[in-house]
Design an enzyme around this catalytic site. Structure first.
Site, PDB file in Angstrom:
ATOM      1  N   GLY A 212       0.834  -1.207   0.000  1.00  0.00           N
ATOM      2  CA  GLY A 212       0.000   0.000   0.000  1.00  0.00           C
ATOM      3  C   GLY A 212       0.860   1.245   0.000  1.00  0.00           C
ATOM      4  N   GLY A 215      -0.546   4.720  -1.173  1.00  0.00           N
ATOM      5  CA  GLY A 215      -1.607   5.415  -0.436  1.00  0.00           C
ATOM      6  C   GLY A 215      -1.043   6.484   0.490  1.00  0.00           C
ATOM      7  N   GLY A 283      -1.744  -2.263   2.521  1.00  0.00           N
ATOM      8  CA  GLY A 283      -2.493  -2.456   1.276  1.00  0.00           C
ATOM      9  C   GLY A 283      -3.895  -2.958   1.566  1.00  0.00           C
ATOM     10  N   THR A 330      -8.583  -1.432  11.746  1.00  0.00           N
ATOM     11  CA  THR A 330      -9.341  -0.184  11.619  1.00  0.00           C
ATOM     12  C   THR A 330     -10.499  -0.092  12.602  1.00  0.00           C
ATOM     13  OG1 THR A 330     -10.977   0.895  10.185  1.00  0.00           O
ATOM     14  CG2 THR A 330     -10.489  -1.379   9.697  1.00  0.00           C
ATOM     15  N   GLU A 332     -13.322   0.711  11.803  1.00  0.00           N
ATOM     16  CA  GLU A 332     -14.524   0.186  11.132  1.00  0.00           C
ATOM     17  C   GLU A 332     -14.927  -1.170  11.708  1.00  0.00           C
ATOM     18  OE1 GLU A 332     -16.796   1.001   8.411  1.00  0.00           O
ATOM     19  OE2 GLU A 332     -16.161   2.928   9.200  1.00  0.00           O
ATOM     20  N   LYS A 358     -11.592  -6.782   7.429  1.00  0.00           N
ATOM     21  CA  LYS A 358     -10.572  -6.309   8.365  1.00  0.00           C
ATOM     22  C   LYS A 358     -10.612  -7.108   9.679  1.00  0.00           C
ATOM     23  CE  LYS A 358      -8.264  -2.917   6.389  1.00  0.00           C
ATOM     24  NZ  LYS A 358      -6.805  -2.825   6.371  1.00  0.00           N
ATOM     25  N   ARG A 389      -4.777  12.778   1.418  1.00  0.00           N
ATOM     26  CA  ARG A 389      -5.928  11.887   1.525  1.00  0.00           C
ATOM     27  C   ARG A 389      -6.630  11.803   0.155  1.00  0.00           C
ATOM     28  NH1 ARG A 389      -8.413   7.853   4.415  1.00  0.00           N
ATOM     29  NH2 ARG A 389     -10.268   8.521   5.557  1.00  0.00           N
TER      30      ARG A 389
HETATM   31  O1  G4F Z   1     -14.798   9.287   4.547  1.00  0.00           O
HETATM   32  P1  G4F Z   1     -15.524   8.002   4.636  1.00  0.00           P
HETATM   33  O2  G4F Z   1     -15.749   7.308   3.367  1.00  0.00           O
HETATM   34  O3  G4F Z   1     -14.682   7.138   5.684  1.00  0.00           O
HETATM   35  P2  G4F Z   1     -15.065   5.847   6.562  1.00  0.00           P
HETATM   36  O4  G4F Z   1     -16.196   5.118   6.001  1.00  0.00           O
HETATM   37  O5  G4F Z   1     -15.197   6.307   7.970  1.00  0.00           O
HETATM   38  O6  G4F Z   1     -13.755   4.971   6.404  1.00  0.00           O
HETATM   39  C1  G4F Z   1     -12.461   5.525   6.557  1.00  0.00           C
HETATM   40  O7  G4F Z   1     -12.027   5.403   7.885  1.00  0.00           O
HETATM   41  C2  G4F Z   1     -11.832   4.054   8.338  1.00  0.00           C
HETATM   42  C3  G4F Z   1     -11.354   4.123   9.790  1.00  0.00           C
HETATM   43  O8  G4F Z   1     -12.473   4.278  10.614  1.00  0.00           O
HETATM   44  C4  G4F Z   1     -10.831   3.348   7.448  1.00  0.00           C
HETATM   45  F1  G4F Z   1     -10.677   2.070   7.862  1.00  0.00           F
HETATM   46  C5  G4F Z   1     -11.321   3.372   6.024  1.00  0.00           C
HETATM   47  O9  G4F Z   1     -10.374   2.763   5.173  1.00  0.00           O
HETATM   48  C6  G4F Z   1     -11.519   4.812   5.600  1.00  0.00           C
HETATM   49  O10 G4F Z   1     -10.268   5.472   5.606  1.00  0.00           O
HETATM   50  O11 G4F Z   1     -16.931   8.230   5.348  1.00  0.00           O
HETATM   51  C7  G4F Z   1     -17.041   8.846   6.610  1.00  0.00           C
HETATM   52  C8  G4F Z   1     -18.495   9.124   6.913  1.00  0.00           C
HETATM   53  C9  G4F Z   1     -19.421   7.949   6.638  1.00  0.00           C
HETATM   54  O12 G4F Z   1     -20.353   7.831   7.679  1.00  0.00           O
HETATM   55  C10 G4F Z   1     -20.138   8.323   5.366  1.00  0.00           C
HETATM   56  O13 G4F Z   1     -21.427   7.769   5.220  1.00  0.00           O
HETATM   57  O14 G4F Z   1     -18.934  10.170   6.044  1.00  0.00           O
HETATM   58  C11 G4F Z   1     -20.208   9.820   5.532  1.00  0.00           C
HETATM   59  N1  G4F Z   1     -20.416  10.532   4.256  1.00  0.00           N
HETATM   60  C12 G4F Z   1     -21.412  11.398   4.006  1.00  0.00           C
HETATM   61  N2  G4F Z   1     -21.351  11.832   2.734  1.00  0.00           N
HETATM   62  C13 G4F Z   1     -19.682  10.394   3.129  1.00  0.00           C
HETATM   63  C14 G4F Z   1     -20.278  11.213   2.177  1.00  0.00           C
HETATM   64  N3  G4F Z   1     -18.577   9.665   2.862  1.00  0.00           N
HETATM   65  C15 G4F Z   1     -18.045   9.750   1.622  1.00  0.00           C
HETATM   66  N4  G4F Z   1     -16.928   9.050   1.342  1.00  0.00           N
HETATM   67  N5  G4F Z   1     -18.610  10.526   0.651  1.00  0.00           N
HETATM   68  C16 G4F Z   1     -19.732  11.279   0.865  1.00  0.00           C
HETATM   69  O15 G4F Z   1     -20.227  11.967  -0.029  1.00  0.00           O
END
Ligand code: G4F
Length: 533
Positions: A212, A215, A283, A330, A332, A358, A389
């Site tokens: 990875g 990234g 990764g 994570t 998650e 995970k 990011r």
């Molecule tokens: O930015 P997200 O996609 O990150 P998420 O799902 O928290 O995952 C990230 O963090 C994890 C660690 O906790 C990592 F393991 C993982 O690889 C990644 O880096 O979403 C964050 C939150 C979610 O609740 C999502 O539903 O934001 C909300 N959200 C609202 N609108 C959105 C959006 N997320 C994304 N990506 N795009 C939107 O338009």
């Protein structure tokens, strides 16, 4: 033309060059160099440009040439660990009087302590003070050259340099341990964290293999390890992977090696070839939303991939296996959380194919530790971000949209669920925790988090405030396409164990990093819009 007129003409043309290209050079450098060295590298670029103006009767004001210099300086910066150390030593000597012993008599830990103090003292200075110190002391610019760059007389430049040096000295000595005894005490307080980790073996530097590598975390970790004197190998997939070139352009010291988490024999070959002391498995298919549409691939890469890599380590490492392994677990995995905040003892309840994969990786890591005695640790990292990011993640999507809105390039941003909340930290801080885990005598699992929680609405507040907008509602539309079949509503971590055992602390707060991301995105978008990059 008289000599004076020629000189004036040169100065004016240099000033024009500086004014026209500094923003785009700065944007270019900022994306490639760690934050507190950015101004240093920019100053070097323009110092070289000025010298050229002084040496050639009619130098062309050539933007491409300037970018060529910037590229060289960035590459040079990457290669300059040794030089940096020498220069830090020089700065420390300027300030220390009898406080610091010679580098050779202290060894690497003592030196790290000193370098850390130099960095801290430099950070305590104003940008202009840093710039003049670096120019004169580090780059060997004369006072006349510094004067040309600052647009003042040589006497004024010298005065400026002396003041900066005095201020540096004060900052350096203010918190310095009083004398050799305190220094040794401080060094030995660091020693337990360093001992047992990858040490130079018979003069050979420790080797790390990172999956990875392209990234955000892979790049920060590579920089951290290179700074610590590691030989870093980054694993990439496929022939001519363009991301590999980007990474090498950014960090030329990284050696790339082919391998794929879905292919065991390629992993065995990679581990065999690198003979790593430490393997960091970063990764994964890491975008949670995508994992719902590619669940099988996610399970294969982010779940079974961990098993394959551990198998490769088990097979190559043999009976007295010395390879240490870090698994990027994570928050998650906590999914539908059972308690707030979440710690190492909170039960898992994943809510996505990514989360379940995970959890498999987490327990596989534990199993290889218990079954084969491999030094294998899980870092349960909560959300962490930076200007590097990916644009698919919500906080970067927002900072980029805010930048574009402020420049009139976009009217609104479409988002999904605004009511969830996350514990956001700075990626640069989090890779430090990864490294510290592998320096422990015993492998273990650690939550890495800030303990602060931010809803997506609060992220919007902070990002829009950075461009002076308090009410963001006219700029945000809700789009069902960004909703998930199952959601993780709130995550906030308790990193007490990492603080106590690893001595790890987050240094940058989320509002600070988010503001920096908005600023960075504005520069990027400006450069793109102007077609200057
Ligand atoms: O930015 P997200 O996609 O990150 P998420 O799902 O928290 O995952 C990230 O963090 C994890 C660690 O906790 C990592 F393991 C993982 O690889 C990644 O880096 O979403 C964050 C939150 C979610 O609740 C999502 O539903 O934001 C909300 N959200 C609202 N609108 C959105 C959006 N997320 C994304 N990506 N795009 C939107 O338009």
């Amino acid at each position: 033309m008289t000599v004076l007129e020629i000189e004036e003409d040169r100065s004016a043309r240099f000033e024009a060059l500086y004014g026209a290209h500094r923003p785009s050079i700065a944007a270019y450098v900022r994306r490639r160099v760690i934050e507190h060295d950015v101004e240093d590298v920019i100053a070097q670029v323009f110092l070289i440009a000025w010298r050229r103006f002084a040496a050639i009767p009619s130098p062309p004001e050539d933007r491409l040439w300037l970018f060529g210099v910037a590229r060289r300086m960035v590459a040079d910066h990457r290669r300059s660990t040794v030089r940096r150390r020498r220069l830090s030593q020089r700065l420390a000597e300027e300030a220390r009087g009898p406080v610091w012993p010679q580098v050779g008599s202290v060894g690497p830990v003592g030196f790290e302590t000193m370098q850390w103090r130099v960095d801290r003292a430099m950070q305590a200075l104003r940008p202009g003070e840093r710039e003049v110190l670096r120019l004169v002391l580090w780059d060997g610019a004369s006072h006349a050259e510094a004067a040309a760059l600052f647009g003042c007389t040589a006497n004024a430049a010298e005065l400026r340099y002396r003041r900066a040096r005095n201020r540096f000295r004060e900052a350096f000595l203010a918190g310095a341990p009083a004398g050799r005894a305190r220094l040794q005490e401080f060094s030995s307080s660091l020693a337990p964290r360093v001992s047992g980790g990858a040490q130079p073996r018979g003069g050979v530097m420790p080797r790390a293999l990172i999956t990875g590598i392209t990234g955000q975390d892979g790049r920060y970790l590579a920089e951290l390890l290179i700074g610590k004197g590691y030989q870093v190998h980054g694993m990439i997939r496929g022939q001519n992977n363009p991301k590999g070139r980007i990474v090498q352009d950014e960090v030329p010291e990284i050696e790339l090696i082919n391998g794929d988490l879905t292919d065991l024999s390629s992993l065995i070959a990679a581990v065999e070839q690198v003979q790593p002391d430490e393997v960091y498995n970063l990764g994964a298919i890491s975008f949670v939303k995508l994992s719902f549409s590619q669940p099988e691939l996610t399970a294969d890469v982010s779940g079974t991939g961990v098993l394959r890599l551990l198998e490769a380590i088990r097979i190559v490492g043999g009976t007295n296996n010395r390879i240490r392994f870090y698994q990027a677990a994570t928050s998650e995995m906590f999914g539908k959380v059972r308690e707030i905040p979440q710690s190492e003892t909170t039960p898992f309840h994943p809510r996505s194919p990514y989360g379940t994969a995970k959890v498999f990786g987490y327990y596989t890591t534990l199993n290889y530790r218990e079954s084969y005695g491999i030094h294998a640790s899980n870092g349960i990292l909560f959300n962490h971000t930076s200007p590097r990011r990916g644009l698919e993640f919500v906080e970067r999507k927002i900072t980029n949209a805010v930048a574009r809105i402020s420049l009139g390039l976009q009217d609104t941003v479409a988002l999904g669920n605004l009511d969830t909340s996350r514990d956001f930290g700075y990626a640069g801080d989090y890779v430090e925790a990864m490294w510290r885990m592998l320096q422990q005598d015993d492998p273990s699992d650690f939550v890495v988090a800030t303990g602060t929680r931010w809803s997506i609405r609060q992220v919007l507040d902070l990002a829009f405030q950075a461009i002076g907008i308090e009410d963001w509602s006219p700029y945000v539309v809700i789009d069902d396409r960004f909703l998930r079949p199952a959601e993780v509503d709130e995550l906030v971590g308790d990193a007490s164990r990492a603080r106590e055992v690893l001595g790890w602390e987050p240094k940058v707060t989320f509002p600070e990093i988010l503001k920096e991301m908005v600023r960075n995105d504005i520069e990027l978008e400006q450069a793109k819009a102007g077609g200057r990059e």
